[in-house]
Scaffold this motif. Structure first.
Motif, PDB file in Angstrom:
ATOM      1  N   UNK A 104       0.892  -1.150  -0.014  1.00  0.00           N
ATOM      2  CA  UNK A 104      -0.023  -0.078   0.172  1.00  0.00           C
ATOM      3  C   UNK A 104       0.888   1.139  -0.176  1.00  0.00           C
ATOM      4  N   UNK A 105       1.366   1.718  -1.226  1.00  0.00           N
ATOM      5  CA  UNK A 105       2.174   2.674  -1.400  1.00  0.00           C
ATOM      6  C   UNK A 105       1.729   3.945  -1.939  1.00  0.00           C
ATOM      7  N   UNK A 106       0.504   4.026  -2.362  1.00  0.00           N
ATOM      8  CA  UNK A 106      -0.061   5.193  -3.030  1.00  0.00           C
ATOM      9  C   UNK A 106      -1.097   5.885  -2.422  1.00  0.00           C
ATOM     10  N   UNK A 107      -1.232   7.088  -2.559  1.00  0.00           N
ATOM     11  CA  UNK A 107      -2.273   7.945  -1.879  1.00  0.00           C
ATOM     12  C   UNK A 107      -2.781   8.542  -2.991  1.00  0.00           C
ATOM     13  N   UNK A 108      -4.013   9.441  -3.060  1.00  0.00           N
ATOM     14  CA  UNK A 108      -4.607  10.132  -3.874  1.00  0.00           C
ATOM     15  C   UNK A 108      -5.080  11.581  -3.396  1.00  0.00           C
ATOM     16  N   UNK A 109      -4.615  12.565  -4.461  1.00  0.00           N
ATOM     17  CA  UNK A 109      -5.245  13.836  -4.044  1.00  0.00           C
ATOM     18  C   UNK A 109      -5.909  14.252  -5.250  1.00  0.00           C
ATOM     19  N   UNK A 110      -7.015  15.234  -4.913  1.00  0.00           N
ATOM     20  CA  UNK A 110      -7.793  15.765  -6.219  1.00  0.00           C
ATOM     21  C   UNK A 110      -7.244  16.747  -6.898  1.00  0.00           C
ATOM     22  N   UNK A 111      -7.963  17.477  -7.794  1.00  0.00           N
ATOM     23  CA  UNK A 111      -7.316  18.561  -8.599  1.00  0.00           C
ATOM     24  C   UNK A 111      -6.756  19.735  -7.797  1.00  0.00           C
ATOM     25  N   UNK A 112      -7.366  19.763  -6.504  1.00  0.00           N
ATOM     26  CA  UNK A 112      -6.946  20.849  -5.789  1.00  0.00           C
ATOM     27  C   UNK A 112      -5.856  20.515  -4.798  1.00  0.00           C
ATOM     28  N   UNK A 113      -5.753  19.430  -4.763  1.00  0.00           N
ATOM     29  CA  UNK A 113      -4.572  19.087  -3.967  1.00  0.00           C
ATOM     30  C   UNK A 113      -4.865  18.642  -2.572  1.00  0.00           C
ATOM     31  N   UNK A 114      -6.461  18.345  -2.311  1.00  0.00           N
ATOM     32  CA  UNK A 114      -6.599  17.802  -1.036  1.00  0.00           C
ATOM     33  C   UNK A 114      -6.649  16.429  -1.154  1.00  0.00           C
ATOM     34  N   UNK A 115      -6.241  15.748  -0.144  1.00  0.00           N
ATOM     35  CA  UNK A 115      -5.883  14.342  -0.100  1.00  0.00           C
ATOM     36  C   UNK A 115      -7.324  13.656   0.020  1.00  0.00           C
ATOM     37  N   UNK A 116      -7.484  12.715  -0.590  1.00  0.00           N
ATOM     38  CA  UNK A 116      -8.741  11.826  -0.572  1.00  0.00           C
ATOM     39  C   UNK A 116      -8.466  10.482   0.016  1.00  0.00           C
ATOM     40  N   UNK A 117      -7.261   9.998  -0.698  1.00  0.00           N
ATOM     41  CA  UNK A 117      -6.957   8.560   0.062  1.00  0.00           C
ATOM     42  C   UNK A 117      -5.593   8.980   0.836  1.00  0.00           C
ATOM     43  N   UNK A 118      -5.595   8.688   2.276  1.00  0.00           N
ATOM     44  CA  UNK A 118      -4.408   8.952   3.068  1.00  0.00           C
ATOM     45  C   UNK A 118      -3.516   8.001   2.879  1.00  0.00           C
ATOM     46  N   UNK A 119      -2.269   8.367   3.084  1.00  0.00           N
ATOM     47  CA  UNK A 119      -1.034   7.647   3.185  1.00  0.00           C
ATOM     48  C   UNK A 119      -0.148   7.725   4.369  1.00  0.00           C
ATOM     49  N   UNK A 120      -0.900   7.147   5.399  1.00  0.00           N
ATOM     50  CA  UNK A 120      -0.240   7.489   6.765  1.00  0.00           C
ATOM     51  C   UNK A 120       1.256   6.857   6.767  1.00  0.00           C
ATOM     52  N   UNK A 121       2.102   7.694   7.367  1.00  0.00           N
ATOM     53  CA  UNK A 121       1.922   8.849   8.063  1.00  0.00           C
ATOM     54  C   UNK A 121       2.315   9.952   7.366  1.00  0.00           C
ATOM     55  N   UNK A 122       2.272  10.056   5.905  1.00  0.00           N
ATOM     56  CA  UNK A 122       2.693  11.217   5.188  1.00  0.00           C
ATOM     57  C   UNK A 122       1.588  12.106   4.941  1.00  0.00           C
ATOM     58  N   UNK A 123       0.627  11.536   4.171  1.00  0.00           N
ATOM     59  CA  UNK A 123      -0.534  12.297   3.646  1.00  0.00           C
ATOM     60  C   UNK A 123      -1.620  12.060   4.598  1.00  0.00           C
ATOM     61  N   UNK A 124      -2.492  12.947   5.403  1.00  0.00           N
ATOM     62  CA  UNK A 124      -3.542  12.623   5.900  1.00  0.00           C
ATOM     63  C   UNK A 124      -4.697  13.213   5.155  1.00  0.00           C
ATOM     64  N   UNK A 125      -5.821  12.490   5.421  1.00  0.00           N
ATOM     65  CA  UNK A 125      -7.043  12.708   4.652  1.00  0.00           C
ATOM     66  C   UNK A 125      -7.608  14.310   5.088  1.00  0.00           C
ATOM     67  N   UNK A 126      -7.897  15.030   3.968  1.00  0.00           N
ATOM     68  CA  UNK A 126      -8.513  16.354   3.949  1.00  0.00           C
ATOM     69  C   UNK A 126      -7.381  17.273   3.980  1.00  0.00           C
ATOM     70  N   UNK A 127      -6.122  17.017   4.051  1.00  0.00           N
ATOM     71  CA  UNK A 127      -5.051  18.008   3.883  1.00  0.00           C
ATOM     72  C   UNK A 127      -4.939  18.380   2.629  1.00  0.00           C
ATOM     73  N   UNK A 128      -4.553  19.864   2.488  1.00  0.00           N
ATOM     74  CA  UNK A 128      -4.351  20.347   1.250  1.00  0.00           C
ATOM     75  C   UNK A 128      -2.922  20.311   1.087  1.00  0.00           C
ATOM     76  N   UNK A 129      -2.537  19.874   0.086  1.00  0.00           N
ATOM     77  CA  UNK A 129      -0.944  19.808  -0.104  1.00  0.00           C
ATOM     78  C   UNK A 129      -0.360  20.687  -0.821  1.00  0.00           C
ATOM     79  N   UNK A 130       0.984  21.184  -0.590  1.00  0.00           N
ATOM     80  CA  UNK A 130       1.761  22.221  -1.356  1.00  0.00           C
ATOM     81  C   UNK A 130       1.769  21.830  -2.694  1.00  0.00           C
TER      82      UNK A 130
END
Ligand code: ATP
Ligand code: MG
Length: 479
Positions: A104-130
């Motif tokens: 399980x090594x992939x996560x997903x962000x939408x077009x605005x950079x908001x995390x849809x599928x989290x990848x703990x502990x790096x990307x949390x759901x709902x977070x907006x990425x730079x």
């Protein structure tokens, strides 16, 4: 500690060390490149498959709605080609048992950079990425429009059992290779060290024997490397030491012999005179005196040679024209030559540069050479004293048309006590065999060189060369 190890062990150990180091280096290298490549490949392959599945999902639904609930399905669908394993097919196929797939090594962000599928502990759901973080992911596009980003964990993914097995097998093979390398190193080391050590040992043994007085030792030379050259040089040295030693013994014997003969004659006469058997007439006293003179000559010759050996001969070098030297040398022999009906001539190819030599030593040299020439040249013969400039040197020669010297004797005539015809001494008491040895020593001590040429039955020539000075002396006045 290393100092006390024998050469064999030192070499073997160093070979083993080299073998081990290279095996270890190869192991490390393979370990890194293999796992790196494997991981790289896995991620690459899965990401592109996931990309396709996600694009299909989006175009089907028109948005990312419910993507999280469907993630498991999408993820499994993306693995279109599971690696088949004939032994345990159900365990290895993640379609049948998704829980076994740990990648399980992939996560997903939408077009605005908001995390849809989290990848703990790096990307949390709902977070907006730079933007920067998003740039590191893989964007998903549909009709030239960016619809999202696949996020990749900066983590080493875990390996599947086959991949684990592959690495394990590589490691096993490497271990075997390392063991083989050590064994080979050991064998080669011992073999090579032996070829090096054996000649060294025989050299040591030979040196030991020579030290205890067994001269003339020889060792086998069976290579051309440094040790082979050392053995060769040792043999040469050993031969030379033996030769010099033989010569020294011979010389002591010769000296004893040459001293004893006149002493016996003198003792015999004096004894008979004391006993009254012989009267001490003038004639007999002259005979005794003659023997004493011979002894004095011999002792003085020996002294000259020993001074030459130690480099203590006193020299007063001055510039002389060769003509002057040869004329002076010739004069005392002219009368004897006439008596023997031998023609004694001078031949100087002018101009000849002056040479810097000691006059009395030069007279000693010529007197030895001329008395030899007179002794070995019979009636109607000819003796020629010549001088000639040859480039940087002046060559003086004494040539006779006498009996000549046998080719096999020629290399020895400059040796001490060497007489080509040993009977000459015993029969006539005439020669000592020191003449040419003294000549050679006197020539060399003045920086010159000497050589002889001779043909049996035709005559002998002795050539002496001295360095030419840069001037020609015309008239030389005797002082
Ligand atoms: P010494 O000179 O001490 O009286 P010698 O003349 O025998 O003795 P060398 O002058 O050293 O000794 O010569 C060595 C040997 O070389 C001689 O015994 C002789 O056999 C040979 N030899 C030297 N000069 C001549 C020559 N001109 N012709 C033929 N043989 C010679
Ligand atoms: Mg002589």
């Amino acid at each position: 500690m290393l100092k006390h190890l024998s050469l064999i062990w030192k070499l073997t150990l160093s070979f083993m060390l080299v073998a081990l180091t290279s095996a270890a280096l190869v192991a490390i290298f393979i370990r890194f490149t293999t796992s790196d490549r494997l991981f790289g490949l896995i991620i690459e392959q899965q990401r592109s498959e996931l990309q396709t599945t996600l694009t299909e999902y989006y175009s089907e639904h028109g948005s990312w709605q419910d993507v999280e609930q469907n993630w498991q399905k999408i993820w499994i669908d993306s693995l279109r080609q599971p690696t088949p394993n004939p032994e345990t097919p159900d365990q290895q196929d993640p379609r049948k048992d998704p829980s076994r797939d740990r990648r399980r090594i992939f996560g997903l962000a939408d077009a605005d950079g908001v995390v849809l599928i989290s990848l703990e502990p790096f990307f949390h759901k709902g977070e907006t990425l730079s933007q920067e973080t998003l740039n590191k992911g893989i964007s998903i596009t549909l009709n030239d429009q960016k619809i999202g980003t696949i996020l990749t964990a900066p983590l080493e993914p875990r390996l599947t059992p086959e991949e684990d097995m592959f690495l394990q097998r590589t490691n096993q093979a490497l271990l075997l290779a390392a063991i083989a390398a050590i064994v080979t190193a050991l064998i080669i080391g011992i073999l090579l060290a032996r070829t090096l050590v054996t000649p060294l040992r025989s050299l040591t043994a030979a040196v030991q024997k020579m030290t205890s007085g067994e001269l003339g030792q020889k060792v086998n030379v069976d290579s051309n490397d440094e040790i082979g050259i050392l053995s060769q040089k040792f043999n040469q040295m050993s031969e030379e030491v033996a030769r010099v030693n033989r010569q020294r013994r011979q010389m002591t014997a010769d000296i004893a012999h040459d001293l004893r003969t006149p002493l016996t004659v003198i003792a015999g006469y004096i004894e008979s005179m004391q006993d009254g058997v012989l009267q001490p007439t003038q004639e007999r006293l002259a005979l005794i005196y003659n023997e004493i003179e011979r002894l004095q000559d011999l002792v003085s010759d020996l002294r000259t040679l020993s001074l030459a050996d130690t480099g203590e001969i006193s020299l007063h070098p001055q510039l002389f024209s060769p003509r002057y030297l040869l004329e002076r040398a010739l004069a005392p022999y002219q009368h004897r030559a006439e008596q023997q009906k031998v023609s004694l001539r001078l031949d100087i190819k002018e101009p000849v540069n002056a040479i810097k030599v000691d006059e009395s030593r030069m007279m000693q040299i010529f007197s030895n050479l001329l008395s030899n020439a007179l002794r070995y040249t019979s009636e109607d013969g000819e003796i020629l004293l010549s001088a000639e400039q040859k480039g940087q040197v002046v060559e003086i020669a004494v040539k006779d048309t006498g009996e000549g010297i046998l080719e096999e004797n020629l290399p020895h005539i400059f040796e001490r006590f060497y007489r080509a015809d040993p009977s000459r001494y015993t029969e006539t008491g005439e020669t000592t065999g020191l003449g040419l040895a003294i000549v050679k020593a006197l020539v060399e001590v003045q920086g010159g060189n000497i050589r002889a040429e001779s043909t049996i039955g035709q005559g002998t020539a002795i050539y002496i060369q001295f360095k030419a000075s840069d001037q020609v002396l015309e008239e030389q006045v005797e002082d």
